[in-house]
Design a protein around this motif. Structure first.
Motif, mmCIF file in Angstrom:
data_model
loop_
_atom_site.group_PDB
_atom_site.id
_atom_site.type_symbol
_atom_site.label_atom_id
_atom_site.label_comp_id
_atom_site.label_asym_id
_atom_site.label_seq_id
_atom_site.Cartn_x
_atom_site.Cartn_y
_atom_site.Cartn_z
ATOM 1 N N MET A 175 0.833 -1.204 0.000
ATOM 2 C CA MET A 175 0.000 0.000 0.000
ATOM 3 C C MET A 175 0.869 1.256 0.000
ATOM 4 O O MET A 175 1.704 1.446 0.884
ATOM 5 N N GLN A 176 0.682 2.070 -1.015
ATOM 6 C CA GLN A 176 1.401 3.329 -1.109
ATOM 7 C C GLN A 176 0.550 4.415 -0.452
ATOM 8 O O GLN A 176 -0.451 4.864 -1.005
ATOM 9 N N GLN A 177 0.936 4.776 0.734
ATOM 10 C CA GLN A 177 0.163 5.761 1.491
ATOM 11 C C GLN A 177 0.446 7.180 1.000
ATOM 12 O O GLN A 177 1.582 7.548 0.712
ATOM 13 N N ASP A 178 -0.603 7.958 0.866
ATOM 14 C CA ASP A 178 -0.450 9.371 0.503
ATOM 15 C C ASP A 178 0.023 10.127 1.744
ATOM 16 O O ASP A 178 -0.726 10.323 2.694
ATOM 17 N N THR A 179 1.296 10.514 1.717
ATOM 18 C CA THR A 179 1.882 11.168 2.902
ATOM 19 C C THR A 179 1.956 12.684 2.743
ATOM 20 O O THR A 179 2.604 13.352 3.527
ATOM 21 N N ARG A 180 1.303 13.212 1.705
ATOM 22 C CA ARG A 180 1.309 14.658 1.517
ATOM 23 C C ARG A 180 0.435 15.309 2.592
ATOM 24 O O ARG A 180 -0.781 15.093 2.639
ATOM 25 N N LEU A 181 1.047 16.070 3.411
ATOM 26 C CA LEU A 181 0.331 16.707 4.515
ATOM 27 C C LEU A 181 -0.036 18.135 4.154
ATOM 28 O O LEU A 181 0.732 18.835 3.471
ATOM 29 N N PRO A 182 -1.193 18.601 4.593
ATOM 30 C CA PRO A 182 -1.556 20.001 4.349
ATOM 31 C C PRO A 182 -0.636 20.924 5.143
ATOM 32 O O PRO A 182 -0.018 20.519 6.135
ATOM 33 N N ASP A 183 -0.527 22.164 4.672
ATOM 34 C CA ASP A 183 0.298 23.111 5.428
ATOM 35 C C ASP A 183 -0.382 23.413 6.763
ATOM 36 O O ASP A 183 -1.513 22.984 7.024
ATOM 37 N N ALA A 184 0.305 24.140 7.605
ATOM 38 C CA ALA A 184 -0.169 24.375 8.975
ATOM 39 C C ALA A 184 -1.531 25.067 8.982
ATOM 40 O O ALA A 184 -2.412 24.736 9.791
ATOM 41 N N LYS A 185 -1.722 26.027 8.051
ATOM 42 C CA LYS A 185 -2.983 26.761 8.013
ATOM 43 C C LYS A 185 -4.140 25.850 7.635
ATOM 44 O O LYS A 185 -5.211 25.878 8.258
ATOM 45 N N GLU A 186 -3.925 25.005 6.613
ATOM 46 C CA GLU A 186 -4.974 24.094 6.175
ATOM 47 C C GLU A 186 -5.240 23.032 7.238
ATOM 48 O O GLU A 186 -6.394 22.655 7.481
ATOM 49 N N ALA A 187 -4.181 22.532 7.879
ATOM 50 C CA ALA A 187 -4.360 21.552 8.944
ATOM 51 C C ALA A 187 -5.185 22.128 10.084
ATOM 52 O O ALA A 187 -6.086 21.470 10.625
ATOM 53 N N ALA A 188 -4.909 23.379 10.439
ATOM 54 C CA ALA A 188 -5.671 24.032 11.509
ATOM 55 C C ALA A 188 -7.131 24.178 11.118
ATOM 56 O O ALA A 188 -8.042 24.012 11.947
ATOM 57 N N ARG A 189 -7.378 24.481 9.828
ATOM 58 C CA ARG A 189 -8.761 24.618 9.369
ATOM 59 C C ARG A 189 -9.504 23.290 9.447
ATOM 60 O O ARG A 189 -10.658 23.226 9.892
ATOM 61 N N LEU A 190 -8.833 22.197 9.007
ATOM 62 C CA LEU A 190 -9.461 20.881 9.035
ATOM 63 C C LEU A 190 -9.760 20.443 10.473
ATOM 64 O O LEU A 190 -10.812 19.868 10.752
ATOM 65 N N ILE A 191 -8.836 20.743 11.342
ATOM 66 C CA ILE A 191 -9.018 20.366 12.746
ATOM 67 C C ILE A 191 -10.190 21.129 13.350
ATOM 68 O O ILE A 191 -11.046 20.569 14.048
ATOM 69 N N ALA A 192 -10.274 22.434 13.048
ATOM 70 C CA ALA A 192 -11.363 23.240 13.591
ATOM 71 C C ALA A 192 -12.710 22.809 13.021
ATOM 72 O O ALA A 192 -13.713 22.724 13.735
ATOM 73 N N ALA A 193 -12.732 22.475 11.716
ATOM 74 C CA ALA A 193 -13.986 22.070 11.068
ATOM 75 C C ALA A 193 -14.508 20.743 11.607
ATOM 76 O O ALA A 193 -15.707 20.474 11.565
#
Length: 598
Positions: free
Chosen positions: A416-434
């Motif tokens: 399994m080739q895992q998608d390890t592309r992580l969002p930047d800090a701003k996008e990660a914060a938005r996803l966490i808040a949502a």
């Protein structure tokens, strides 16, 4: 043990340089040191003298002092007693002695550990005047073995031993990937594939001396269906089991199931003797009886002992005896010519082996993973948040950080080739808040074994980088198999039991109630997966079933329900005279094929 403690009291009351020198003392003084009566002091001294620990010459007449000679240094005495306990099979008692006195007398602890290290491996013993031989394989584990009832085993170590104690109606050959006859020498199915008739071998004996019959088969299958929530998924397609006579049994299915024969080959579907199982009740797990190549002759906190079952219908194993000692904290044994070993390459003794030692290497098909609970109300029920968490739990990053034999796993036929592309800090914060996550702790459950602890701590620290708080909760295998615990967990680090029965292993991963995934699937995914599993049971070719496997994996990946972390690479070397050594999909050695060459 009390006598040892009393001798140490006597030594503590005398100067250290007094060993081997006569000392004047009264019986009353001895009684005061031992905190006992004069009579008991006399009896105790006689016992110690009989064992050669001291010499006691009682004074004759009023006012005459007695003479006491302490012969043994306490460290020497402790070592002697500990060895004696081991040689009489009291491993637990020897470890208790080590725990009690090892710190006060470090030379005792060092010498005992060194002596224990050369007790393991494969050995041949012969009786004087006899041309016969007894072949013994002695191994160690850091904890007592739990029960060995096929329908209740959880750990791969337990399952491995069950395979040596019991047999199934049919067996799966991992080399050919075909189902072969075993307890049943022949079988046939009707055109619909829902009525299977099995013909049993005659004269097959259980370890307690009774003969296998169709009634034992029926009892065993119904017992699993009724008593084992852990493994009843194996019999999910069975509608009824009918005994036609002592050697013919018919199993009726609810619907066609192309994986049915493979399910019958699983160790948990082993056949047990009805009379003995009913008689023993809960004790059956401690002293089981099957039809397998080895039988249990001892099972307690000190050791598990298996002996070859001479009447075994498929041929007696060459090994006569297997001893599994419980030695907490034990390190790998030393390399010696007298004990023929299989040694892990990670052990320092590996460097001492010469070129004649044989490599035994395999990557386990089982793999470590972390599951994410999409069925529980909370942050992980949010698809985007779960995708973020899954992407940050990179198996590649974990393997690079922790190393130690961790390799990329092959997960049901694919890497399994895992998608390890992580969002930047701003996008990660938005996803966490949502997602509604507000810093509450996510509960990660796993076992307290070293590799699970390392994995869980790495996950906790990685999540912390994104402001996600994870609380690690350790549980025993029995605790973590409970559905209520798995449902309460936000994440679980566990190991998937995968082997050459690829499709069946995936079904186990998805349906076994003792594993986390079945409790972590959201309702939509669970319905889709169940439909695909039923479809797989109806397909008649391997290619079609593999296509269903890929479809299931695609859904699991798309929904970010689990992240494969790694598989362990097992690297060992075997003594040149130790033959028949190979590793199975679980990384274990099949004891049935091991033998020692002269």
């Amino acid at each position: 043990m009390q006598l040892v403690e009393q001798y140490i009291r006597l030594c503590a009351a005398r100067p250290k340089e007094a060993f081997g020198r006569p000392l004047d003392i009264t019986l009353a003084e001895v009684a005061a040191i031992l905190c006992c009566t004069l009579r008991n002091a006399t009896l105790t001294l006689k016992k110690m003298q009989a064992r050669g620990w001291l010499l006691w010459q009682p004074g004759r007449g009023r006012g005459n002092r007695s003479v006491l000679t302490l012969v043994l240094d306490p460290a020497d005495l402790l070592l002697s007693v500990a060895k004696e306990l081991v040689q009489t099979g009291e491993i637990r008692a020897s470890q208790e002695l080590l725990e009690q006195y090892g710190q006060a007398w470090p030379t005792f602890a060092q010498h005992f550990s060194r002596w224990m290290n050369i007790q393991f491996g494969a050995r041949i013993t012969r009786e004087k005047g006899s041309s016969g031989r007894v072949d013994t394989l002695r191994l160690f584990f850091d904890r007592p073995f739990a029960g060995l009832d096929p329908i209740h085993v959880l750990l791969r170590s337990q399952t491995h031993l069950v395979k040596h104690l019991f047999d199934t109606l049919v067996r799966f050959d991992p080399a050919t990937k075909r189902v072969e006859p075993h307890l049943a020498f022949y079988w046939e199915a009707d055109e619909d594939g829902t009525r299977w008739t099995f013909y049993l071998r005659k004269g097959v004996l259980f370890h307690h001396g009774c003969t296998l019959t169709a009634d034992d088969v029926r009892f065993s299958l119904l017992r699993l269906m009724q008593q084992s929530f852990k493994h009843r998924w194996l019999a999910r397609s069975i509608a009824a089991v009918d005994v036609r006579d002592d050697y013919v049994v018919t199993i009726r299915l609810k619907q066609r199931d192309e994986l049915f024969l493979q399910a019958l080959s699983k160790e948990q579907m082993a056949i047990v003797p009805r009379d003995y199982a009913e008689q023993m009740g809960e004790q059956f797990a401690r002293l089981p009886a099957g039809t397998g190549p080895f039988r249990v002759v001892r099972h307690d906190d000190s050791m598990l002992v298996l002996e070859a079952f001479a009447p075994y219908f498929a041929g007696r194993p060459f090994l006569d005896r297997i001893e599994l000692w419980c030695v907490p904290g034990m390190r790998q044994p030393e390399l010696t010519e007298e004990s023929m070993l299989v040694v892990d390459k990670a052990h320092p003794a590996y460097e001492l082996a010469d070129a004649s030692w044989r490599d035994v290497v395999r990557q386990e098909q089982c793999f470590q993973y972390v599951s994410l609970n999409a069925a529980k109300k909370g942050p992980l029920a949010d698809d985007a948040f779960r995708a973020l968490v899954a992407s940050m739990l990179s198996g590649a990053a974990l393997r690079a950080a922790l190393q130690g034999g961790r390799e990329q796993a092959e997960v049901w036929g694919e890497r399994m080739q895992q998608d390890t592309r992580l969002p930047d800090a701003k996008e990660a914060a938005r996803l966490i808040a949502a997602s509604g996550y507000r810093g509450e702790k996510l509960a990660l459950y796993t076992y307290p074994d070293a590799d699970h602890v390392e994995d869980a701590e790495w996950i906790r620290e990685k999540a912390k980088e994104y402001g996600i708080v994870i609380e690690i909760r350790y549980a025993s295998p029995e605790e973590l198999a409970q559905p209520a615990v798995l449902q309460a967990a936000d994440l679980v680090v566990d190991s998937a039991n995968a082997d050459e029965r690829t499709e069946l292993s995936l079904v186990e991963f998805l349906r076994a109630e003792a594993l986390s995934i079945t409790h972590h699937l959201d309702e939509r995914t669970k319905a889709e997966v169940e439909q695909l599993i039923r479809q797989m049971g109806q397909t008649t070719t391997t290619e079609e079933r593999q296509a269903v496997v890929r479809a299931i994996m695609d859904r699991l990946k798309a929904r970010h329900l689990f992240v494969p972390l790694y598989a362990n690479r097992i690297e060992m070397i075997a003594h040149p005279r130790l033959s028949g050594v190979s590793l199975d999909a679980y990384g274990w050695i099949d004891f049935r094929s091991v033998f020692l060459r002269e």
